[in-house]
Design an enzyme around this catalytic site. Structure first.
Site, short mmCIF file in Angstrom:
data_model
loop_
_atom_site.label_atom_id
_atom_site.label_comp_id
_atom_site.label_asym_id
_atom_site.label_seq_id
_atom_site.Cartn_x
_atom_site.Cartn_y
_atom_site.Cartn_z
N GLY A 133 50.83 23.86 38.75
CA GLY A 133 51.82 24.47 39.91
C GLY A 133 53.08 23.50 39.48
O GLY A 133 53.34 22.60 38.81
N HIS B 38 36.07 42.51 36.22
CA HIS B 38 36.20 41.26 36.36
C HIS B 38 35.51 40.32 36.18
O HIS B 38 36.04 39.47 35.46
CB HIS B 38 36.81 41.43 37.79
CG HIS B 38 38.45 40.73 37.89
ND1 HIS B 38 38.43 40.63 38.97
CD2 HIS B 38 38.49 39.83 37.80
CE1 HIS B 38 39.76 40.12 39.10
NE2 HIS B 38 39.03 39.94 38.66
N TYR C 197 42.82 41.51 44.46
CA TYR C 197 44.27 40.21 44.77
C TYR C 197 44.16 40.45 46.45
O TYR C 197 45.73 41.48 45.85
CB TYR C 197 45.07 40.67 43.55
CG TYR C 197 44.75 40.09 42.03
CD1 TYR C 197 43.35 38.72 42.00
CD2 TYR C 197 44.99 40.66 40.88
CE1 TYR C 197 43.04 38.76 40.66
CE2 TYR C 197 44.68 39.70 39.69
CZ TYR C 197 44.07 39.00 39.34
OH TYR C 197 43.06 38.83 38.38
N GLY D 50 47.26 26.63 32.50
CA GLY D 50 46.33 25.37 33.26
C GLY D 50 46.01 25.60 34.35
O GLY D 50 45.67 24.67 35.05
N SER E 88 45.38 32.38 33.40
CA SER E 88 45.42 31.62 33.52
C SER E 88 46.43 30.47 31.79
O SER E 88 45.68 29.10 32.12
CB SER E 88 44.98 30.46 34.09
OG SER E 88 45.10 28.90 34.75
N PRO E 89 46.99 31.15 31.06
CA PRO E 89 47.69 30.49 30.58
C PRO E 89 48.73 28.75 30.30
O PRO E 89 48.86 28.41 29.14
CB PRO E 89 48.88 31.07 29.33
CG PRO E 89 49.84 31.85 31.34
CD PRO E 89 48.08 32.34 31.32
N GLY F 264 52.34 20.03 39.90
CA GLY F 264 51.09 20.58 38.43
C GLY F 264 51.50 18.99 37.92
O GLY F 264 52.40 18.56 37.58
#
Length: 291
Positions: free
Chosen positions: A219, A133, A59, A216, A213-214, A222
């Site tokens: 942003g 990962h 990251y 979806g 990414s719970p 979004g």
């Protein structure tokens, strides 16, 4: 904050908050926060009762700052002082960076090298939860799992997790890692439910399920509402954010589910943490499940 557990009788059970913090946006977001702002996000999470923070060595913006997120999380927890010692830091290895490109390396030599580097950045003698990962198509899955088992046997990691794995891969990991395997982190959200079969499999075998990414991946601009209008409707009924309803829906799937929503502002993780206080009726949950 509601609590859930990761682990088993062999490796030990670690009690963590039902909502974790996904630290990735603090390092990879295009307009990422400053170091001081990122520290404030981590501190706000701990203040809200969050005791699970998910990071990874890859990251970072690019190859030049590989390990950025791990170092940031470690520094933020150190500056928090008393109260941060109960936070379980879950990191990952197996992704590489070449410039800004993402690569994969699941070879035993690379995973050991990556784990040892993560230990130094996190400033710990053993990583609480070390996750593979993503599968590397150039390295047999069982070889990568054996490498993780060696890290566990050598005391470099206390628990092992896998990410982006299918049911056959989960079962293969269970066969190689035994009780050292405690979690699976796959993509799962209202708009991405194809991994529901893996979630159910984890619940059956007592493996923690950490959906990444719970929300979806939506942003500020979004449209979670457009993906699943029922979530917005329930949020209006309860007078809470659509994000809290989404996390409450995740938690209602099974008691092994521990969402790790990302956050780049204190108020985002504060809102997410409050989702544990949201109670969905049977009718609301049914509507969300079938949305």
């Amino acid at each position: 904050m509601e609590q859930r557990s990761i682990g088993n009788e062999t490796v030990g059970r670690v009690t963590v908050s039902a909502i974790g913090l996904g630290a990735m946006p603090l390092s990879t977001k295009e307009d990422r926060p400053s170091p001081a702002e990122a520290e404030a996000v981590v501190h706000a999470a701990v203040d809200a009762g969050v005791t699970l923070i998910d990071t990874a060595d890859a990251y970072a913006r690019d190859e030049a700052e590989f390990g950025h997120n791990e170092s940031l999380v470690a520094a933020a927890l150190a500056s928090y002082g008393s109260g941060a010692e109960d936070v379980l830091v879950a990191t990952k290895g197996g992704h590489t960076r070449e410039g800004t490109d993402w690569g994969l390396d699941g070879s035993p030599s690379y995973l050991r090298q990556a784990c040892e580097a993560s230990l130094k950045r996190l400033g710990v003698e053993a990583i609480g939860l070390y996750q593979f990962h993503r599968p590397d198509p150039t390295t047999p899955w069982e070889v990568s799992m054996a490498a993780l088992r060696a890290l566990y046997d050598d005391g470099l990691v206390r628990m092992v997790g896998i990410s982006n794995a299918s049911i056959p891969q989960i079962d293969s990991a269970r066969a190689v890692l035994g009780e050292a395997l405690v979690s699976v982190q796959n993509q799962f959200s209202p708009g991405y439910r194809s991994s529901a079969v893996e979630l159910a499999h984890c619940a059956e075998h007592g493996l923690a399920w950490l959906p990444w990414s719970p929300f979806g991946g939506v942003g500020a601009a979004g449209s979670l509402d457009a993906q699943a209008p029922a979530f917005a409707e329930v949020a209006e009924e309860l007078g809470v954010s659509v994000y809290q309803v989404t996390l409450a829906w995740h938690l209602a799937q099974a008691d092994v589910v521990i969402p790790i929503p990302g956050a780049s502002r204190p108020r985002s993780i504060q809102d997410s943490a409050a989702a544990t206080h949201v109670t969905l009726t049977d009718d609301q949950l049914n509507r969300l499940n079938t949305a």
